[in-house]
Design an enzyme around this catalytic site. Structure first.
Site, PDB file in Angstrom:
ATOM      1  N   CYS A 183      38.676 -17.272 -18.100  1.00 44.71           N
ATOM      2  CA  CYS A 183      39.988 -17.502 -18.714  1.00 44.71           C
ATOM      3  C   CYS A 183      40.666 -18.636 -17.953  1.00 44.71           C
ATOM      4  O   CYS A 183      39.989 -19.401 -17.248  1.00 44.71           O
ATOM      5  CB  CYS A 183      40.824 -16.218 -18.748  1.00 44.71           C
ATOM      6  N   ASN A 193      42.135 -16.651 -14.123  1.00 45.38           N
ATOM      7  CA  ASN A 193      41.257 -15.651 -13.485  1.00 45.38           C
ATOM      8  C   ASN A 193      42.063 -14.584 -12.733  1.00 45.38           C
ATOM      9  O   ASN A 193      41.602 -14.033 -11.736  1.00 45.38           O
ATOM     10  CB  ASN A 193      40.228 -16.313 -12.549  1.00 45.38           C
ATOM     11  N   CYS A 236      44.415 -12.473 -14.972  1.00 44.61           N
ATOM     12  CA  CYS A 236      44.828 -11.472 -15.971  1.00 44.61           C
ATOM     13  C   CYS A 236      43.669 -10.989 -16.837  1.00 44.61           C
ATOM     14  O   CYS A 236      43.265  -9.833 -16.761  1.00 44.61           O
ATOM     15  CB  CYS A 236      45.920 -12.033 -16.889  1.00 44.61           C
ATOM     16  N   ARG A 237      43.117 -11.869 -17.682  1.00 45.50           N
ATOM     17  CA  ARG A 237      42.170 -11.413 -18.708  1.00 45.50           C
ATOM     18  C   ARG A 237      40.732 -11.327 -18.214  1.00 45.50           C
ATOM     19  O   ARG A 237      40.072 -10.303 -18.420  1.00 45.50           O
ATOM     20  CB  ARG A 237      42.253 -12.344 -19.932  1.00 45.50           C
ATOM     21  N   SER A 238      40.218 -12.392 -17.606  1.00 45.02           N
ATOM     22  CA  SER A 238      38.779 -12.348 -17.242  1.00 45.02           C
ATOM     23  C   SER A 238      38.465 -11.308 -16.161  1.00 45.02           C
ATOM     24  O   SER A 238      37.362 -10.741 -16.182  1.00 45.02           O
ATOM     25  CB  SER A 238      38.242 -13.734 -16.879  1.00 45.02           C
ATOM     26  N   ASP A 275      46.937 -14.563 -23.978  1.00 45.58           N
ATOM     27  CA  ASP A 275      47.302 -14.542 -22.571  1.00 45.58           C
ATOM     28  C   ASP A 275      48.544 -13.671 -22.402  1.00 45.58           C
ATOM     29  O   ASP A 275      49.619 -14.035 -22.889  1.00 45.58           O
ATOM     30  CB  ASP A 275      47.595 -15.980 -22.138  1.00 45.58           C
TER      31      ASP A 275
HETATM   32  P1  4NP Z   1      44.739 -15.539 -17.279  1.00 45.45           P
HETATM   33  O1  4NP Z   1      46.333 -15.596 -17.343  1.00 45.45           O
HETATM   34  O2  4NP Z   1      44.227 -16.879 -17.785  1.00 45.45           O
HETATM   35  O3  4NP Z   1      44.402 -14.418 -18.210  1.00 45.45           O
HETATM   36  O4  4NP Z   1      44.378 -15.256 -15.841  1.00 45.45           O
HETATM   37  C1  4NP Z   1      47.109 -16.596 -16.746  1.00 45.45           C
HETATM   38  C2  4NP Z   1      47.673 -16.373 -15.522  1.00 45.45           C
HETATM   39  C3  4NP Z   1      48.475 -17.321 -14.942  1.00 45.45           C
HETATM   40  C4  4NP Z   1      48.722 -18.508 -15.608  1.00 45.45           C
HETATM   41  C5  4NP Z   1      48.158 -18.738 -16.843  1.00 45.45           C
HETATM   42  C6  4NP Z   1      47.341 -17.776 -17.405  1.00 45.45           C
HETATM   43  N1  4NP Z   1      49.569 -19.482 -15.038  1.00 45.45           N
HETATM   44  O5  4NP Z   1      49.934 -20.456 -15.729  1.00 45.45           O
HETATM   45  O6  4NP Z   1      49.954 -19.373 -13.860  1.00 45.45           O
END
Ligand code: 4NP
Length: 148
Positions: free
Chosen positions: A7, A10, A12-14, A116
């Site tokens: 994702c 790295n 939240c989702r993955s 997200d």
């Molecule tokens: P992820 O979520 O891609 O599922 O880990 C996110 C976490 C943080 C951010 C973007 C997406 N960020 O912009 O900090």
């Protein structure tokens, strides 16, 4: 066999996908290596976000020891399946030379993005995302096992 979930951050989702997949692998005594990574460098070294740890815990999956890392060129050679959580992850993977990234949502959610949940929806968003990732990860692993 090696599967990498990717994702953006790295955190939240993955990591949820990694935790669910590792649980499936363990329960079925499968010999598949699972990891996750982010396309960005923004959260390298961080633990998964608190809502991801919480929703995984509520479902009996411990992801608190995972630490974020960025996807590398070496990953592209090393992993048999690289699975993006949304279409922008797929684009970013292609831009660094990943030839055949898979979209997780193609395995049970009509090719939809796993949204997200970082910026919206509070904890409810994480619950929805968890269920989506669970269904698709189950199907993805069944698909991979049936092919090989
Ligand atoms: P992820 O979520 O891609 O599922 O880990 C996110 C976490 C943080 C951010 C973007 C997406 N960020 O912009 O900090």
């Amino acid at each position: 066999m090696k599967i990498l979930f990717v994702c953006l951050g790295n955190i939240c989702r993955s990591p949820i996908a990694e935790g669910i997949a590792k649980d499936i692998i363990k329960q079925n005594s499968l010999n598949i290596h699972i990891d996750s990574a982010g396309t960005s460098s923004w959260h390298i070294g961080e633990m998964p976000c608190s809502n991801s740890i919480r929703v995984a815990n509520l479902n009996g999956v411990d992801i608190s020891h995972f630490r974020a890392r960025q996807v590398t060129k070496n990953d592209l050679k090393e992993f048999d399946f690289i699975v993006g959580l949304d279409k922008s992850n797929i684009e970013d993977l292609r831009s660094i030379g990943c030839e055949n990234p898979l979209l997780l949502g193609d395995f049970g959610f009509d090719g939809n993005d796993v949204p997200d949940p970082y910026f919206f929806d509070g904890f409810d968003g994480f619950d929805k995302v968890y269920n989506m990732i669970k269904i698709c990860t189950d199907n993805l692993i069944k698909h991979i096992i049936s092919k090989y």
